[in-house]
Scaffold this motif. Structure first.
Motif, PDB file in Angstrom:
ATOM      1  N   ARG A  46       0.811   5.915   0.515  1.00  0.00           N
ATOM      2  CA  ARG A  46      -0.106   6.984   1.151  1.00  0.00           C
ATOM      3  C   ARG A  46       0.041   8.044   0.271  1.00  0.00           C
ATOM      4  O   ARG A  46       1.304   8.544  -0.162  1.00  0.00           O
ATOM      5  CB  ARG A  46       0.088   7.285   2.615  1.00  0.00           C
ATOM      6  CG  ARG A  46      -0.978   8.608   3.037  1.00  0.00           C
ATOM      7  CD  ARG A  46      -0.958   8.230   4.528  1.00  0.00           C
ATOM      8  NE  ARG A  46       0.482   8.575   5.283  1.00  0.00           N
ATOM      9  CZ  ARG A  46       1.088   9.978   5.198  1.00  0.00           C
ATOM     10  NH1 ARG A  46       0.458  11.110   4.783  1.00  0.00           N
ATOM     11  NH2 ARG A  46       2.123   9.961   5.908  1.00  0.00           N
ATOM     12  N   GLN A  98     -12.282   4.804   4.240  1.00  0.00           N
ATOM     13  CA  GLN A  98     -11.727   6.176   4.153  1.00  0.00           C
ATOM     14  C   GLN A  98     -12.858   7.196   4.092  1.00  0.00           C
ATOM     15  O   GLN A  98     -13.694   7.062   3.388  1.00  0.00           O
ATOM     16  CB  GLN A  98     -10.529   6.399   3.196  1.00  0.00           C
ATOM     17  CG  GLN A  98      -9.378   5.228   3.574  1.00  0.00           C
ATOM     18  CD  GLN A  98      -8.108   5.613   2.564  1.00  0.00           C
ATOM     19  OE1 GLN A  98      -7.274   6.256   2.938  1.00  0.00           O
ATOM     20  NE2 GLN A  98      -8.252   4.886   1.356  1.00  0.00           N
ATOM     21  N   SER A 118       0.904  -1.081  -0.130  1.00  0.00           N
ATOM     22  CA  SER A 118       0.026   0.002  -0.108  1.00  0.00           C
ATOM     23  C   SER A 118       1.010   1.096  -0.094  1.00  0.00           C
ATOM     24  O   SER A 118       1.964   1.307   0.282  1.00  0.00           O
ATOM     25  CB  SER A 118      -0.662  -0.177   1.337  1.00  0.00           C
ATOM     26  OG  SER A 118      -0.285  -0.042   2.430  1.00  0.00           O
ATOM     27  N   PHE A 142      -4.170  10.041   1.323  1.00  0.00           N
ATOM     28  CA  PHE A 142      -5.194   8.820   1.728  1.00  0.00           C
ATOM     29  C   PHE A 142      -4.487   7.573   1.146  1.00  0.00           C
ATOM     30  O   PHE A 142      -3.523   7.701   0.405  1.00  0.00           O
ATOM     31  CB  PHE A 142      -6.469   8.834   0.869  1.00  0.00           C
ATOM     32  CG  PHE A 142      -6.433   9.181  -0.726  1.00  0.00           C
ATOM     33  CD1 PHE A 142      -6.426   8.100  -1.456  1.00  0.00           C
ATOM     34  CD2 PHE A 142      -6.475  10.404  -1.175  1.00  0.00           C
ATOM     35  CE1 PHE A 142      -6.393   8.183  -3.013  1.00  0.00           C
ATOM     36  CE2 PHE A 142      -6.171  10.717  -2.476  1.00  0.00           C
ATOM     37  CZ  PHE A 142      -6.229   9.315  -3.535  1.00  0.00           C
ATOM     38  N   LEU A 143      -4.814   6.387   1.642  1.00  0.00           N
ATOM     39  CA  LEU A 143      -4.328   5.273   0.953  1.00  0.00           C
ATOM     40  C   LEU A 143      -4.838   4.295  -0.225  1.00  0.00           C
ATOM     41  O   LEU A 143      -5.879   4.465  -0.521  1.00  0.00           O
ATOM     42  CB  LEU A 143      -4.489   4.126   2.182  1.00  0.00           C
ATOM     43  CG  LEU A 143      -3.666   4.297   3.877  1.00  0.00           C
ATOM     44  CD1 LEU A 143      -4.107   3.283   4.694  1.00  0.00           C
ATOM     45  CD2 LEU A 143      -2.278   4.419   3.595  1.00  0.00           C
ATOM     46  N   ARG A 187      -2.024  15.118   4.206  1.00  0.00           N
ATOM     47  CA  ARG A 187      -1.602  14.095   4.544  1.00  0.00           C
ATOM     48  C   ARG A 187      -1.989  12.841   3.329  1.00  0.00           C
ATOM     49  O   ARG A 187      -1.205  11.900   3.095  1.00  0.00           O
ATOM     50  CB  ARG A 187      -2.164  13.472   5.799  1.00  0.00           C
ATOM     51  CG  ARG A 187      -1.477  13.902   7.071  1.00  0.00           C
ATOM     52  CD  ARG A 187      -1.755  13.370   8.383  1.00  0.00           C
ATOM     53  NE  ARG A 187      -3.109  12.974   8.685  1.00  0.00           N
ATOM     54  CZ  ARG A 187      -3.939  13.878   9.250  1.00  0.00           C
ATOM     55  NH1 ARG A 187      -3.336  15.101   9.733  1.00  0.00           N
ATOM     56  NH2 ARG A 187      -5.095  13.510   9.570  1.00  0.00           N
ATOM     57  N   GLU A 211      -7.356   9.949   4.694  1.00  0.00           N
ATOM     58  CA  GLU A 211      -7.247   8.701   5.609  1.00  0.00           C
ATOM     59  C   GLU A 211      -7.941   8.768   6.744  1.00  0.00           C
ATOM     60  O   GLU A 211      -8.435   7.857   7.375  1.00  0.00           O
ATOM     61  CB  GLU A 211      -5.533   8.141   5.645  1.00  0.00           C
ATOM     62  CG  GLU A 211      -5.202   7.037   6.506  1.00  0.00           C
ATOM     63  CD  GLU A 211      -3.696   6.972   6.551  1.00  0.00           C
ATOM     64  OE1 GLU A 211      -3.606   6.005   7.246  1.00  0.00           O
ATOM     65  OE2 GLU A 211      -3.060   7.733   5.978  1.00  0.00           O
ATOM     66  N   SER A 213      -1.225  12.011  -1.910  1.00  0.00           N
ATOM     67  CA  SER A 213      -1.944  13.166  -1.715  1.00  0.00           C
ATOM     68  C   SER A 213      -1.929  13.851  -3.096  1.00  0.00           C
ATOM     69  O   SER A 213      -0.985  13.491  -3.982  1.00  0.00           O
ATOM     70  CB  SER A 213      -1.398  14.143  -0.900  1.00  0.00           C
ATOM     71  OG  SER A 213      -0.111  14.366  -0.767  1.00  0.00           O
TER      72      SER A 213
END
Length: 283
Positions: A111, A145, A109, A215-216, A213, A201, A113
């Motif tokens: 993360r 999310q 996975s 999201f995944l 930040r 997230e 933005s």
């Protein structure tokens, strides 16, 4: 002081049984082959790299590769990354660009933005985002999310504004969580532009900080753990369209562990040496 040699003396060597002499010869031939073989250039080329920025030191390795620093055979098609001016990796997913904040290789996975929202409160106005449906050939937005809606061209609701709108610089971009029913009704009546949808997230620090930040997302590709744990570096054969493990001395389909037959042979060799009261210290 008597100097020890790596090999037994000529007379002591021929005192061993024939099977042990054969094992010794083959064993040292294998050691010589391993020592003298050339280093696989693809193993060297696929060493993990970073974008080189001061704020992000994320190592980039399979299935990802940095287009300007690594060869395409070090990663999988669709996983090529570029680098932003501030040193963050950028991934292109279905034509939309995302800033890579973190890569979690253990559970496949990352993360990400949206670049325009990664450093909010700048002097640049925010252009409408390209909506991502959440699915592509290789990437999918992780479940559970929060949904965020961005309304472009709002005159009021300054307390929810995250910046000016590139569509109309005198108006704002308002960011609201998808479950903020009352404010969503107000924004729907107020905006004079586009509506974009994205994810975050978590809600820590409010919607603006959550957008920064990101999201995944999960990716789908061959797991590299077996190859890397055997001392290899993972790659991809674009002609055969299949996974490859680049070992220091060769290319394999799975890992750099010894071939089963060779492993059994070496174990049998060591067993017989010990049975005859011999070990590496005898040589």
């Amino acid at each position: 002081m008597k100097q020890r040699t790596l090999l037994p003396t000529f007379s002591s060597f021929y005192s061993f049984p024939l099977v042990i002499r054969s094992y010794i010869i083959i064993f040292f031939l294998l050691l010589t082959r391993i020592t003298l073989c050339s280093v696989n250039p693809k193993f060297q080329a696929c060493e993990p790299k970073t974008c080189g920025g001061d704020t992000n030191h994320q190592n980039i390795s399979f299935p990802f590769y940095i287009i300007s620093k690594q060869n395409s055979y070090c990663g999988v098609p669709d996983f090529g990354l570029t680098c932003s001016h501030d040193g963050f990796p950028i991934v292109n997913i279905s034509g939309a660009l995302y800033t890579v904040q973190n890569i979690f290789y253990n559970n496949q996975s990352l993360r990400v933005s949206i670049p325009a929202l990664s450093g909010l409160r700048t002097t640049e106005c925010i252009a409408p985002l390209r909506n991502f449906t959440g699915h592509s050939k290789r990437f999918i937005v992780a479940s559970k999310q929060k949904q965020v809606l961005l309304f472009y061209g709002c005159e009021n609701m300054q307390e929810h504004s995250i910046g000016c709108s590139a569509e109309n610089r005198t108006r704002s971009v308002v960011a609201l969580y998808g479950d903020d029913v009352e404010n969503l009704k107000l924004a729907t009546k107020n905006y004079r532009g586009t509506v974009s949808v994205t994810r975050v997230e978590d809600e820590k620090g409010g919607v603006e900080e959550a957008l920064r930040r990101g999201f995944l997302m999960n990716w789908t590709a061959k797991n590299c753990s077996e190859c890397s744990s055997s001392g290899g570096r993972c790659g991809f054969d674009e002609e055969e369209y299949t996974f490859r493990c680049y070992c220091p001395d060769r290319i394999d389909s799975e890992s750099c562990y010894s071939q089963p037959g060779l492993s059994i042979f070496l174990k049998g060799t060591v067993h017989d040496l010990h049975r005859f009261g011999l070990s590496r210290s005898n040589f």
